[in-house]
Design a protein around this motif. Structure first.
Motif, PDB file in Angstrom:
ATOM      1  N   ARG A  95      -0.280  -8.548  -7.011  1.00 28.19           N
ATOM      2  CA  ARG A  95      -1.060  -9.575  -6.314  1.00 28.19           C
ATOM      3  C   ARG A  95      -0.157 -10.576  -5.594  1.00 28.19           C
ATOM      4  NH1 ARG A  95      -4.992 -14.069  -9.277  1.00 28.19           N
ATOM      5  NH2 ARG A  95      -5.479 -15.287  -7.393  1.00 28.19           N
ATOM      6  N   TYR A  96       0.990 -10.904  -6.200  1.00 32.49           N
ATOM      7  CA  TYR A  96       1.848 -11.961  -5.663  1.00 32.49           C
ATOM      8  C   TYR A  96       3.123 -11.469  -4.974  1.00 32.49           C
ATOM      9  CZ  TYR A  96      -0.989 -15.419  -8.135  1.00 32.49           C
ATOM     10  OH  TYR A  96      -2.028 -16.204  -8.556  1.00 32.49           O
ATOM     11  N   PHE A  97       3.576 -10.251  -5.283  1.00 31.92           N
ATOM     12  CA  PHE A  97       4.870  -9.808  -4.789  1.00 31.92           C
ATOM     13  C   PHE A  97       4.819  -8.436  -4.133  1.00 31.92           C
ATOM     14  CE2 PHE A  97       5.904 -12.355  -8.676  1.00 31.92           C
ATOM     15  CZ  PHE A  97       6.381 -13.476  -8.005  1.00 31.92           C
ATOM     16  N   GLU A  98       5.767  -8.227  -3.227  1.00 30.91           N
ATOM     17  CA  GLU A  98       6.038  -6.906  -2.672  1.00 30.91           C
ATOM     18  C   GLU A  98       7.531  -6.655  -2.876  1.00 30.91           C
ATOM     19  OE1 GLU A  98       4.539  -5.119   1.307  1.00 30.91           O
ATOM     20  OE2 GLU A  98       6.551  -5.905   1.733  1.00 30.91           O
ATOM     21  N   MET A  99       7.858  -5.699  -3.733  1.00 30.69           N
ATOM     22  CA  MET A  99       9.240  -5.383  -4.048  1.00 30.69           C
ATOM     23  C   MET A  99       9.647  -4.086  -3.361  1.00 30.69           C
ATOM     24  SD  MET A  99      10.352  -7.776  -6.146  1.00 30.69           S
ATOM     25  CE  MET A  99       9.705  -9.003  -7.293  1.00 30.69           C
ATOM     26  N   THR A 100      10.870  -4.071  -2.839  1.00 31.39           N
ATOM     27  CA  THR A 100      11.403  -2.891  -2.161  1.00 31.39           C
ATOM     28  C   THR A 100      12.695  -2.463  -2.827  1.00 31.39           C
ATOM     29  OG1 THR A 100      10.439  -3.593  -0.050  1.00 31.39           O
ATOM     30  CG2 THR A 100      12.188  -1.939   0.035  1.00 31.39           C
ATOM     31  N   LEU A 101      12.741  -1.193  -3.250  1.00 30.60           N
ATOM     32  CA  LEU A 101      13.932  -0.625  -3.868  1.00 30.60           C
ATOM     33  C   LEU A 101      14.606   0.301  -2.872  1.00 30.60           C
ATOM     34  CD1 LEU A 101      15.709  -0.148  -6.421  1.00 30.60           C
ATOM     35  CD2 LEU A 101      14.206   1.776  -6.957  1.00 30.60           C
ATOM     36  N   ASP A 102      15.833  -0.034  -2.479  1.00 26.38           N
ATOM     37  CA  ASP A 102      16.590   0.792  -1.549  1.00 26.38           C
ATOM     38  C   ASP A 102      17.184   1.983  -2.292  1.00 26.38           C
ATOM     39  OD1 ASP A 102      19.418   1.439  -0.175  1.00 26.38           O
ATOM     40  OD2 ASP A 102      18.024   0.701   1.341  1.00 26.38           O
TER      41      ASP A 102
ATOM     42  N   GLN B 192       9.891 -20.829 -12.943  1.00 29.27           N
ATOM     43  CA  GLN B 192       8.753 -21.741 -12.889  1.00 29.27           C
ATOM     44  C   GLN B 192       7.504 -21.066 -12.325  1.00 29.27           C
ATOM     45  OE1 GLN B 192      10.035 -25.158 -10.646  1.00 29.27           O
ATOM     46  NE2 GLN B 192      11.395 -25.915 -12.272  1.00 29.27           N
ATOM     47  N   MET B 193       7.676 -19.965 -11.611  1.00 30.14           N
ATOM     48  CA  MET B 193       6.532 -19.253 -11.040  1.00 30.14           C
ATOM     49  C   MET B 193       5.763 -18.450 -12.092  1.00 30.14           C
ATOM     50  SD  MET B 193       8.193 -17.669  -7.549  1.00 30.14           S
ATOM     51  CE  MET B 193       9.115 -18.668  -6.377  1.00 30.14           C
ATOM     52  N   ILE B 194       6.427 -18.068 -13.176  1.00 29.93           N
ATOM     53  CA  ILE B 194       5.845 -17.129 -14.137  1.00 29.93           C
ATOM     54  C   ILE B 194       4.500 -17.570 -14.697  1.00 29.93           C
ATOM     55  CG2 ILE B 194       6.191 -16.077 -16.426  1.00 29.93           C
ATOM     56  CD1 ILE B 194       9.099 -15.653 -15.720  1.00 29.93           C
ATOM     57  N   PRO B 195       4.313 -18.829 -15.106  1.00 25.30           N
ATOM     58  CA  PRO B 195       3.013 -19.206 -15.696  1.00 25.30           C
ATOM     59  C   PRO B 195       1.820 -18.986 -14.786  1.00 25.30           C
ATOM     60  CG  PRO B 195       4.665 -20.876 -16.185  1.00 25.30           C
ATOM     61  CD  PRO B 195       5.280 -19.946 -15.187  1.00 25.30           C
TER      62      PRO B 195
ATOM     63  N   PRO C 155       1.485 -20.422  -3.282  1.00 29.26           N
ATOM     64  CA  PRO C 155       2.010 -21.530  -2.463  1.00 29.26           C
ATOM     65  C   PRO C 155       3.271 -21.178  -1.672  1.00 29.26           C
ATOM     66  CG  PRO C 155       2.432 -21.908  -4.804  1.00 29.26           C
ATOM     67  CD  PRO C 155       1.492 -20.745  -4.719  1.00 29.26           C
ATOM     68  N   HIS C 156       4.007 -20.133  -2.087  1.00 30.79           N
ATOM     69  CA  HIS C 156       5.257 -19.767  -1.406  1.00 30.79           C
ATOM     70  C   HIS C 156       5.096 -18.497  -0.574  1.00 30.79           C
ATOM     71  CE1 HIS C 156       7.248 -22.816  -3.793  1.00 30.79           C
ATOM     72  NE2 HIS C 156       6.840 -22.236  -4.904  1.00 30.79           N
ATOM     73  N   VAL C 157       3.878 -18.184  -0.179  1.00 35.08           N
ATOM     74  CA  VAL C 157       3.612 -16.946   0.551  1.00 35.08           C
ATOM     75  C   VAL C 157       4.491 -16.853   1.795  1.00 35.08           C
ATOM     76  CG1 VAL C 157       1.700 -17.988   1.843  1.00 35.08           C
ATOM     77  CG2 VAL C 157       1.813 -15.495   1.566  1.00 35.08           C
ATOM     78  N   GLY C 158       5.032 -15.653   2.044  1.00 32.54           N
ATOM     79  CA  GLY C 158       5.876 -15.420   3.203  1.00 32.54           C
ATOM     80  C   GLY C 158       7.357 -15.602   2.948  1.00 32.54           C
ATOM     81  N   HIS C 159       7.713 -16.211   1.825  1.00 34.15           N
ATOM     82  CA  HIS C 159       9.124 -16.446   1.516  1.00 34.15           C
ATOM     83  C   HIS C 159       9.716 -15.249   0.760  1.00 34.15           C
ATOM     84  CE1 HIS C 159       9.577 -20.730   2.658  1.00 34.15           C
ATOM     85  NE2 HIS C 159       8.267 -20.785   2.421  1.00 34.15           N
ATOM     86  N   LEU C 160      11.030 -15.080   0.899  1.00 34.11           N
ATOM     87  CA  LEU C 160      11.756 -14.051   0.154  1.00 34.11           C
ATOM     88  C   LEU C 160      12.202 -14.620  -1.190  1.00 34.11           C
ATOM     89  CD1 LEU C 160      14.040 -12.615   3.001  1.00 34.11           C
ATOM     90  CD2 LEU C 160      11.839 -11.718   2.196  1.00 34.11           C
ATOM     91  N   LEU C 161      12.252 -13.766  -2.211  1.00 37.58           N
ATOM     92  CA  LEU C 161      12.684 -14.225  -3.525  1.00 37.58           C
ATOM     93  C   LEU C 161      14.144 -14.666  -3.507  1.00 37.58           C
ATOM     94  CD1 LEU C 161      10.970 -11.628  -5.901  1.00 37.58           C
ATOM     95  CD2 LEU C 161      10.264 -13.959  -5.377  1.00 37.58           C
TER      96      LEU C 161
END
Length: 242
Positions: free
Chosen positions: A102-109, A139-142, A123-129
């Motif tokens: 729901r919150y992340f899109e992860m890419t494995l090379d 702090q995002m985990i909860p 709240p941080h949509v569009g930003h890279l981890l």
């Protein structure tokens, strides 16, 4: 006195190296060891070859070349030489796997084994981890759902290998999450394995084996991602069977 100073310096250097080794990314560390080992093996092979000991120099040179990802006889003559060192030619250059929650899109090379992430909700949509440090990511985990927590933890395992030693209460937090999302679709399965729709059973098997090598604990692997890869394989093979 100089001997004592040299001993103290040696101890400090050794301690620093051990700390760096302990905190290093396992995937990067494994590649570095292969490169250093390959260079050393080739150097020793050259030295023994100059001395005329070809019986030792030739196999040692082939071994060093294999560590560096190159075979004097070509990969077709020795198809497994790269696979012995985790560099087999099973995957296609530039291929990547994508896992979403729901919150992340992860890419494995597939080539480097590197894991990158993008925030797609919240709240941080569009930003890279990569833009956030460890405390900010924790702090995002909860606020995350049951699928997003292990996905973020997989990213943290790659970027901050020792983060779990200082994190507290993450297990309890996971127990309070809602149930995971539903059944994986064929589209998701293809994305996870890095395949195009319509891939055959052999392609599915090869992609699965290559990814599981990347997700091995020695490569900084993730139990959650490995489970998703296994599920993707089962979904697609079930589709082919039907």
């Amino acid at each position: 006195m100089p001997t004592l100073i040299a001993g103290v310096v040696a101890v400090i250097v050794l301690y620093s190296l051990l700390q760096m080794f302990r905190a290093a990314n396992p995937a990067v560390l494994a590649r570095a060891i292969r490169i250093v080992g390959g260079v050393v093996a080739l150097a020793v092979a050259a030295f023994t070859g100059i001395r005329g000991e070809l019986a030792v120099a030739v196999p040692l040179g082939i071994f060093g070349a294999g560590l560096l990802g190159w075979s004097p006889f070509g990969m077709s003559g020795f198809p497994n030489i790269g696979g012995l060192f985790g560099m087999g030619g099973q995957g296609s250059p530039g291929r990547a796997s994508t896992v979403r929650s729901r919150y992340f899109e992860m890419t494995l090379d597939h080539d480097s084994g590197g894991l990158s992430g993008r925030i797609i909700a919240g709240p941080h949509v569009g930003h890279l981890l990569e833009e956030f440090d460890l405390p900010q990511l924790l702090q995002m985990i909860p606020e995350l759902d049951a699928d997003s927590v292990p996905l973020l933890e997989s990213y943290l395992d790659r970027r901050f290998p020792a983060w779990r030693q200082n994190a507290q209460g993450d297990a309890a937090g996971r127990q309070s999450r809602p149930a995971t999302s539903g059944k994986m679709t064929d589209e998701e399965a293809y994305q996870i394995l890095g395949l195009k729709p319509g891939a055959g059973r052999d392609e599915i098997g090869r992609a699965h084996r290559a990814l599981m090598k990347k997700l091995h604990p020695d490569q900084g692997g993730s139990t959650y991602l490995a489970a998703r890869v296994n599920e993707a394989k089962e979904v697609l093979l079930r589709t082919h069977h039907n």
